[in-house]
Design an enzyme around this catalytic site. Structure first.
Site, PDB file in Angstrom:
ATOM      1  N   ASN A 195      23.393 -43.951  12.652  1.00  0.00           N
ATOM      2  CA  ASN A 195      22.891 -45.408  12.858  1.00  0.00           C
ATOM      3  C   ASN A 195      22.025 -45.858  12.107  1.00  0.00           C
ATOM      4  O   ASN A 195      21.757 -45.082  11.012  1.00  0.00           O
ATOM      5  CB  ASN A 195      22.560 -45.555  14.421  1.00  0.00           C
ATOM      6  N   MET A 196      21.797 -47.126  11.971  1.00  0.00           N
ATOM      7  CA  MET A 196      20.998 -47.528  11.193  1.00  0.00           C
ATOM      8  C   MET A 196      19.533 -47.020  11.043  1.00  0.00           C
ATOM      9  O   MET A 196      19.072 -46.741   9.896  1.00  0.00           O
ATOM     10  CB  MET A 196      20.824 -49.128  11.142  1.00  0.00           C
ATOM     11  N   SER A 197      18.936 -46.693  11.931  1.00  0.00           N
ATOM     12  CA  SER A 197      17.531 -46.103  11.952  1.00  0.00           C
ATOM     13  C   SER A 197      17.755 -44.580  11.305  1.00  0.00           C
ATOM     14  O   SER A 197      16.948 -44.419  10.886  1.00  0.00           O
ATOM     15  CB  SER A 197      17.218 -45.955  13.561  1.00  0.00           C
ATOM     16  N   GLU A 198      18.668 -43.949  11.704  1.00  0.00           N
ATOM     17  CA  GLU A 198      18.917 -42.541  11.158  1.00  0.00           C
ATOM     18  C   GLU A 198      19.111 -42.655   9.541  1.00  0.00           C
ATOM     19  O   GLU A 198      18.619 -41.906   9.012  1.00  0.00           O
ATOM     20  CB  GLU A 198      20.095 -41.984  11.983  1.00  0.00           C
ATOM     21  N   ASP A 264      28.330 -41.137  21.138  1.00  0.00           N
ATOM     22  CA  ASP A 264      29.251 -40.295  21.255  1.00  0.00           C
ATOM     23  C   ASP A 264      30.569 -40.728  21.091  1.00  0.00           C
ATOM     24  O   ASP A 264      31.512 -40.013  20.853  1.00  0.00           O
ATOM     25  CB  ASP A 264      28.793 -39.664  22.670  1.00  0.00           C
TER      26      ASP A 264
END
Length: 476
Positions: A195-198, A264
């Site tokens: 995701n964007m944060s990761e 998921d």
């Protein structure tokens, strides 16, 4: 429109990762505790759902794919509950059981459809345990098309590079839902789905779309990935691949109740679709739709094939048919291209629709799968045709065109020529009626430069709007 999905029943997938039990305590709350300023919840419902890598496996099974699941559990009651939970979906787990660690459990307390608190029961698994899990699972690689590594940073996926290499050597695609600040751990994976944060935790702050793409390409080259799919919440998804243009997929979520398990769902839909033979772009479109369904549910949930078909059909209805703005049409074209459809475009005034128009539009539609008709607005028609034209205002002209079986999308433009709108939309085929030369057709050079075609079709002899108007006037 009927939306075609790949044959999920042909998908063979192995999921390895951090399995966990998502436990929900649910009840009403109507007062504050006298012991502390917190609500008192009267629990009247307890529900257990497989989570983490187990939820990925359940999503694959629910879509109709064949899935094997490997993970680490403790010798405890929650392991039994987790086993029972996956078996209900027809998944036979391949657990590595350890005596000194608990099965990972996430306990959530809910009231009035709101999560009040989450309590985590877990201990980190060590490297030796992770490697034992990989060793136990290696033989399964001979019987699957896709391997999913579902990493929640709990220790099950520790230094997976060697296992990824073994899978790739057997021709197995490797999809990773990553965690942590170093994607080097997943070197050689086919696709990672941060995701964007990761993503920003690894590459730093992303300042623009171009910056995102540049940083993703650097990771792809550095770690030998085939592609990176960055999930971006309300901004949808961005797919960056080796030697391919980037692909932006808008979000399709209508109402967000709970984002639990959305990641998921994305990787499970990707894995099932790819294992069933879908292209990466098609798989991303399917995964995006599946995520839009699951965030509309409360708690860790799965998406069925029927729900996915219904959502894809509804998305097509929203991206739509009929009269559109340019922005709406651009999105509809993106969705059509994800389905592998060819787009044809023509333009004109279409002031009084007649048999010649109908025949021409039928010929144009036969050149592809979708037909766009760009229509001159009223001021444009007046400038081109003179006073007294148009006979019918643009909204009525577009409504009539949209009612034809051959026409999918109708869009107005204000200029004297459609040069600008054609250059923006860039159809696969640009069609014009009459005796035009290809080099004289507005927007033709741009379409050809983008790899498209420009074609000239003949009009039906003796039929024209001008002749119809003159005939009407002569009878007055």
């Amino acid at each position: 429109m009927k939306v075609s999905l790949p044959a999920f029943e042909n998908a063979r997938v192995l999921v390895i990762g951090d399995v966990m039990l998502d436990r929900y305590w649910v009840g009403p709350t109507g007062r504050i505790s006298p012991e502390a300023p917190v609500p008192v919840v009267k629990i009247n419902q307890i529900e257990d759902r497989p989570g983490g890598a187990a939820n990925v496996a359940l999503n694959i099974a629910t879509l109709g794919g064949h899935v094997q699941l490997a993970g680490i559990v403790g010798q405890d009651e929650t392991a039994q509950a987790l086993t029972q939970g996956v078996k209900v979906f027809g998944v036979e787990p391949q657990w590595l059981t350890v005596a000194d660690k608990p099965t990972i459990t996430k306990l959530r307390v809910l009231s009035r459809n709101q999560q009040l608190i989450r309590l985590d029961f877990e201990e980190q698994f060590d490297k030796a345990t992770s490697q034992a899990l990989f060793a136990q699972s290696e033989a399964i690689l001979d019987n699957v098309d896709v391997l999913v590594l579902s990493d929640y940073a709990k220790g099950a996926i520790d230094e997976p590079k060697d296992f990824i290499a073994k899978a790739r050597a057997k021709g197995v695609k490797v999809l990773v839902d990553p965690k942590g600040h170093d994607f080097a751990r997943y070197h050689g994976a086919s696709l990672i789905t941060p995701n964007m944060s990761e993503f920003e935790a690894v590459v730093g702050t992303v300042t623009s779309e171009d910056d995102l793409i540049e940083k993703a390409q650097k990771l792809i080259k550095l770690h030998d990935f085939e592609a990176i799919l960055v999930t971006r919440s309300e901004k949808g998804m961005t797919l960056v691949s080796q030697n391919q243009p980037e692909l932006h997929i808008p979000t399709v979520a209508r109402e967000v109740h709970d984002v639990t398990g959305a990641g998921d769902t994305v990787i499970s839909a990707l894995a099932t679709s790819i294992a069933a033979g879908a292209s990466l772009a098609q798989a991303c479109a399917i995964a995006n739709t599946a995520a839009g369904v699951v965030v509309g549910k409360l708690g860790t949930s799965t998406v069925s094939r029927i729900e996915l078909i219904q959502a894809l059909a509804l998305n097509h209805g929203e991206s739509g048919f009929g009269v559109m703005t340019e922005d709406q049409l651009a999105y509809a074209m993106d969705q059509a291209r994800l389905r592998g459809e060819r787009i044809v475009m023509t333009n004109g005034c279409f002031d009084i629709l007649h048999a010649g128009h109908v025949s021409y539009l039928q010929q144009a539609k036969a050149l592809g799968d979708r037909l766009i008709v760009a229509v001159n607005d009223d001021s444009s028609v007046t400038r081109l045709k003179g006073p007294g034209r148009p006979v019918n205002p643009v909204d009525r002209r577009m409504a009539v065109l949209a009612g034809l079986a051959s026409v999918d999308w109708v869009v107005p433009f204000t200029e004297d020529t459609p040069q600008r709108i054609i250059t923006r939309l860039l159809p696969d085929s640009l069609v014009k009626g009459g005796d035009y030369k290809v080099e004289d057709i507005a927007g033709g050079a741009e379409v050809i430069a983008a790899g498209g075609k420009v074609e000239v079709l003949g009009f039906e002899d003796g039929v024209s709007t001008t002749a119809i108007i003159q005939n009407i006037m002569s009878q007055k």
